[in-house]
Scaffold this motif. Structure first.
Motif, PDB file in Angstrom:
ATOM      1  N   PRO A  31       0.703  -1.484  -0.005  1.00 22.71           N
ATOM      2  CA  PRO A  31       0.109  -0.214   0.314  1.00 22.71           C
ATOM      3  C   PRO A  31       0.775   1.491  -0.293  1.00 22.71           C
ATOM      4  O   PRO A  31       2.368   1.344   0.394  1.00 22.71           O
ATOM      5  N   VAL A  32       0.438   2.005  -0.178  1.00 19.52           N
ATOM      6  CA  VAL A  32       1.417   3.344   0.091  1.00 19.52           C
ATOM      7  C   VAL A  32       0.148   4.322   0.994  1.00 19.52           C
ATOM      8  O   VAL A  32      -0.541   4.581   1.237  1.00 19.52           O
ATOM      9  N   VAL A  33       1.366   4.754   2.537  1.00 20.35           N
ATOM     10  CA  VAL A  33       1.014   4.955   2.778  1.00 20.35           C
ATOM     11  C   VAL A  33       1.154   6.194   3.106  1.00 20.35           C
ATOM     12  O   VAL A  33       2.814   6.723   3.123  1.00 20.35           O
ATOM     13  N   ARG A  34       0.674   7.428   4.057  1.00 19.52           N
ATOM     14  CA  ARG A  34       1.554   8.483   4.231  1.00 19.52           C
ATOM     15  C   ARG A  34       0.741   9.247   5.047  1.00 19.52           C
ATOM     16  O   ARG A  34       0.005   8.946   5.778  1.00 19.52           O
ATOM     17  N   HIS A  35       2.040  10.890   6.154  1.00 22.72           N
ATOM     18  CA  HIS A  35       1.425  10.855   7.402  1.00 22.72           C
ATOM     19  C   HIS A  35       1.565  12.412   7.226  1.00 22.72           C
ATOM     20  O   HIS A  35       2.252  12.552   6.627  1.00 22.72           O
ATOM     21  N   VAL A  42      -3.763   6.114   3.956  1.00 24.58           N
ATOM     22  CA  VAL A  42      -3.399   4.758   3.327  1.00 24.58           C
ATOM     23  C   VAL A  42      -4.580   4.782   1.241  1.00 24.58           C
ATOM     24  O   VAL A  42      -5.494   4.712   1.256  1.00 24.58           O
ATOM     25  N   GLY A  43      -3.445   3.957   0.423  1.00 16.51           N
ATOM     26  CA  GLY A  43      -4.333   3.750  -0.703  1.00 16.51           C
ATOM     27  C   GLY A  43      -3.253   3.177  -1.418  1.00 16.51           C
ATOM     28  O   GLY A  43      -2.910   2.242  -0.508  1.00 16.51           O
ATOM     29  N   ALA A  44      -3.681   2.303  -2.364  1.00 19.38           N
ATOM     30  CA  ALA A  44      -3.165   1.314  -2.856  1.00 19.38           C
ATOM     31  C   ALA A  44      -3.482   1.390  -4.427  1.00 19.38           C
ATOM     32  O   ALA A  44      -4.698   1.278  -4.842  1.00 19.38           O
ATOM     33  N   VAL A  45      -2.947  -0.160  -5.183  1.00 21.34           N
ATOM     34  CA  VAL A  45      -3.143  -0.045  -6.530  1.00 21.34           C
ATOM     35  C   VAL A  45      -4.213  -0.777  -7.574  1.00 21.34           C
ATOM     36  O   VAL A  45      -3.897  -1.844  -7.127  1.00 21.34           O
ATOM     37  N   LEU A  46      -5.515  -0.600  -7.122  1.00 20.63           N
ATOM     38  CA  LEU A  46      -6.193  -2.057  -7.121  1.00 20.63           C
ATOM     39  C   LEU A  46      -6.360  -2.667  -8.829  1.00 20.63           C
ATOM     40  O   LEU A  46      -5.745  -1.892  -9.319  1.00 20.63           O
ATOM     41  N   PRO A  47      -7.394  -3.753  -9.195  1.00 21.61           N
ATOM     42  CA  PRO A  47      -6.851  -4.379 -10.244  1.00 21.61           C
ATOM     43  C   PRO A  47      -6.865  -2.973 -11.715  1.00 21.61           C
ATOM     44  O   PRO A  47      -8.128  -2.646 -11.152  1.00 21.61           O
ATOM     45  N   ASP A  49      -6.114  -0.843 -12.510  1.00 23.68           N
ATOM     46  CA  ASP A  49      -5.601   0.673 -12.347  1.00 23.68           C
ATOM     47  C   ASP A  49      -4.048   0.654 -12.152  1.00 23.68           C
ATOM     48  O   ASP A  49      -3.132  -0.335 -12.070  1.00 23.68           O
ATOM     49  N   ARG A  50      -3.765   2.163 -12.930  1.00 21.26           N
ATOM     50  CA  ARG A  50      -2.338   2.495 -12.532  1.00 21.26           C
ATOM     51  C   ARG A  50      -1.005   3.091 -11.311  1.00 21.26           C
ATOM     52  O   ARG A  50      -0.387   2.825 -11.375  1.00 21.26           O
ATOM     53  N   GLU A  51      -1.936   3.624 -11.128  1.00 24.86           N
ATOM     54  CA  GLU A  51      -2.526   4.732 -10.455  1.00 24.86           C
ATOM     55  C   GLU A  51      -2.129   4.582  -9.098  1.00 24.86           C
ATOM     56  O   GLU A  51      -3.534   3.560  -8.613  1.00 24.86           O
ATOM     57  N   PRO A  52      -1.831   4.814  -7.771  1.00 27.41           N
ATOM     58  CA  PRO A  52      -2.988   4.573  -6.358  1.00 27.41           C
ATOM     59  C   PRO A  52      -4.080   4.936  -5.526  1.00 27.41           C
ATOM     60  O   PRO A  52      -4.307   6.508  -6.778  1.00 27.41           O
ATOM     61  N   THR A  53      -4.742   4.226  -6.067  1.00 24.40           N
ATOM     62  CA  THR A  53      -6.367   4.481  -5.008  1.00 24.40           C
ATOM     63  C   THR A  53      -6.531   4.948  -4.059  1.00 24.40           C
ATOM     64  O   THR A  53      -6.498   4.650  -3.290  1.00 24.40           O
ATOM     65  N   PRO A  54      -6.773   6.291  -3.547  1.00 21.05           N
ATOM     66  CA  PRO A  54      -6.881   6.872  -2.129  1.00 21.05           C
ATOM     67  C   PRO A  54      -8.059   5.703  -1.502  1.00 21.05           C
ATOM     68  O   PRO A  54      -8.988   5.432  -2.130  1.00 21.05           O
ATOM     69  N   ILE A  55      -7.544   4.869  -0.665  1.00 24.80           N
ATOM     70  CA  ILE A  55      -9.032   4.135   0.468  1.00 24.80           C
ATOM     71  C   ILE A  55      -9.421   4.899   1.560  1.00 24.80           C
ATOM     72  O   ILE A  55     -10.473   4.958   1.825  1.00 24.80           O
ATOM     73  N   LEU A  56      -8.254   5.255   2.359  1.00 24.10           N
ATOM     74  CA  LEU A  56      -8.500   5.826   3.890  1.00 24.10           C
ATOM     75  C   LEU A  56      -7.840   6.670   4.109  1.00 24.10           C
ATOM     76  O   LEU A  56      -7.187   6.872   3.797  1.00 24.10           O
ATOM     77  N   ARG A  57      -8.330   7.327   5.302  1.00 24.96           N
ATOM     78  CA  ARG A  57      -7.412   8.177   6.588  1.00 24.96           C
ATOM     79  C   ARG A  57      -8.112   8.058   7.502  1.00 24.96           C
ATOM     80  O   ARG A  57      -8.701   7.094   8.296  1.00 24.96           O
ATOM     81  N   LEU A  58      -6.876   8.085   8.639  1.00 25.86           N
ATOM     82  CA  LEU A  58      -6.925   7.076   9.378  1.00 25.86           C
ATOM     83  C   LEU A  58      -6.643   9.180  10.480  1.00 25.86           C
ATOM     84  O   LEU A  58      -5.349   9.420  10.627  1.00 25.86           O
ATOM     85  N   ARG A  59      -7.395   9.387  11.505  1.00 29.66           N
ATOM     86  CA  ARG A  59      -6.865  10.529  12.170  1.00 29.66           C
ATOM     87  C   ARG A  59      -6.611   9.877  14.023  1.00 29.66           C
ATOM     88  O   ARG A  59      -7.064   9.335  14.806  1.00 29.66           O
ATOM     89  N   TYR A  60      -5.578  10.787  14.017  1.00 27.57           N
ATOM     90  CA  TYR A  60      -4.811  10.158  15.468  1.00 27.57           C
ATOM     91  C   TYR A  60      -5.921  10.239  16.613  1.00 27.57           C
ATOM     92  O   TYR A  60      -6.479  11.180  16.449  1.00 27.57           O
ATOM     93  N   ILE A 104     -12.343  -3.277   2.055  1.00 27.47           N
ATOM     94  CA  ILE A 104     -13.004  -4.651   1.950  1.00 27.47           C
ATOM     95  C   ILE A 104     -14.212  -4.154   0.703  1.00 27.47           C
ATOM     96  O   ILE A 104     -14.875  -4.763  -0.176  1.00 27.47           O
ATOM     97  N   LEU A 105     -14.327  -2.551   1.184  1.00 29.27           N
ATOM     98  CA  LEU A 105     -15.715  -1.743  -0.397  1.00 29.27           C
ATOM     99  C   LEU A 105     -14.922  -1.291  -1.311  1.00 29.27           C
ATOM    100  O   LEU A 105     -15.534  -1.435  -2.270  1.00 29.27           O
ATOM    101  N   TYR A 106     -13.756  -1.172  -1.868  1.00 33.19           N
ATOM    102  CA  TYR A 106     -12.354  -0.711  -2.951  1.00 33.19           C
ATOM    103  C   TYR A 106     -11.954  -2.262  -3.344  1.00 33.19           C
ATOM    104  O   TYR A 106     -12.027  -2.131  -4.786  1.00 33.19           O
ATOM    105  N   ALA A 107     -11.443  -3.665  -2.368  1.00 36.56           N
ATOM    106  CA  ALA A 107     -10.542  -4.432  -3.303  1.00 36.56           C
ATOM    107  C   ALA A 107     -11.855  -5.445  -2.610  1.00 36.56           C
ATOM    108  O   ALA A 107     -10.636  -6.616  -2.838  1.00 36.56           O
ATOM    109  N   GLY A 108     -12.547  -5.399  -2.254  1.00 36.96           N
ATOM    110  CA  GLY A 108     -13.291  -6.968  -1.787  1.00 36.96           C
ATOM    111  C   GLY A 108     -13.128  -7.347  -0.813  1.00 36.96           C
ATOM    112  O   GLY A 108     -11.721  -6.886  -0.221  1.00 36.96           O
TER     113      GLY A 108
END
Length: 112
Positions: A31-35, A42-47, A49-60, A104-108
């Motif tokens: 995954p692509v993780v940045r703070h 957090v993002g990931a390259v979905l099947p 796709d060529r570029e990472p898709t944003p999926i979620l944000r975590l708030r500390y 699960i909502l984005y990638a099963g």
């Protein structure tokens, strides 16, 4: 409670997220993780796709195991903490639970 996670927490959480995604969704790769400030994105390259898709944000929330979960809404190009279905569990959880509730909502379902 600190407003932002320190470097040690950011590094540990990135490693936890990476391991959890690789274990549960190996077809997505690393995954692509940045703070930024109090947030972890957090993002990931979905099947197909060529570029990472944003999926979620975590708030500390003051602990490496306590983060508010926000899902990315592509239709509105924004993150929201209020759009996850209530059946998915708490809106504040560990990074791994955040991954499980949103990927699960984005990638099963997880492939573990």
């Amino acid at each position: 409670m600190p407003d932002t996670p320190n470097q040690q927490i950011r590094t540990a959480v990135t490693q936890r997220i990476t391991a959890h995604v690789i274990y549960g969704w190996p077809h997505l790769g690393e995954p692509v993780v940045r703070h930024r400030g109090q947030f972890c994105y957090v993002g990931a390259v979905l099947p197909g796709d060529r570029e990472p898709t944003p999926i979620l944000r975590l708030r500390y929330q003051g602990s490496a195991d306590r983060w508010a979960i926000a899902i990315y809404l592509a239709s509105q190009d924004r993150y929201t903490e209020s759009e996850l279905p209530a059946s998915f569990g708490p809106m504040t959880a560990t990074p791994e639970q955040g991954i499980d509730h949103t990927f699960i909502l984005y990638a099963g379902p997880s492939q573990r």
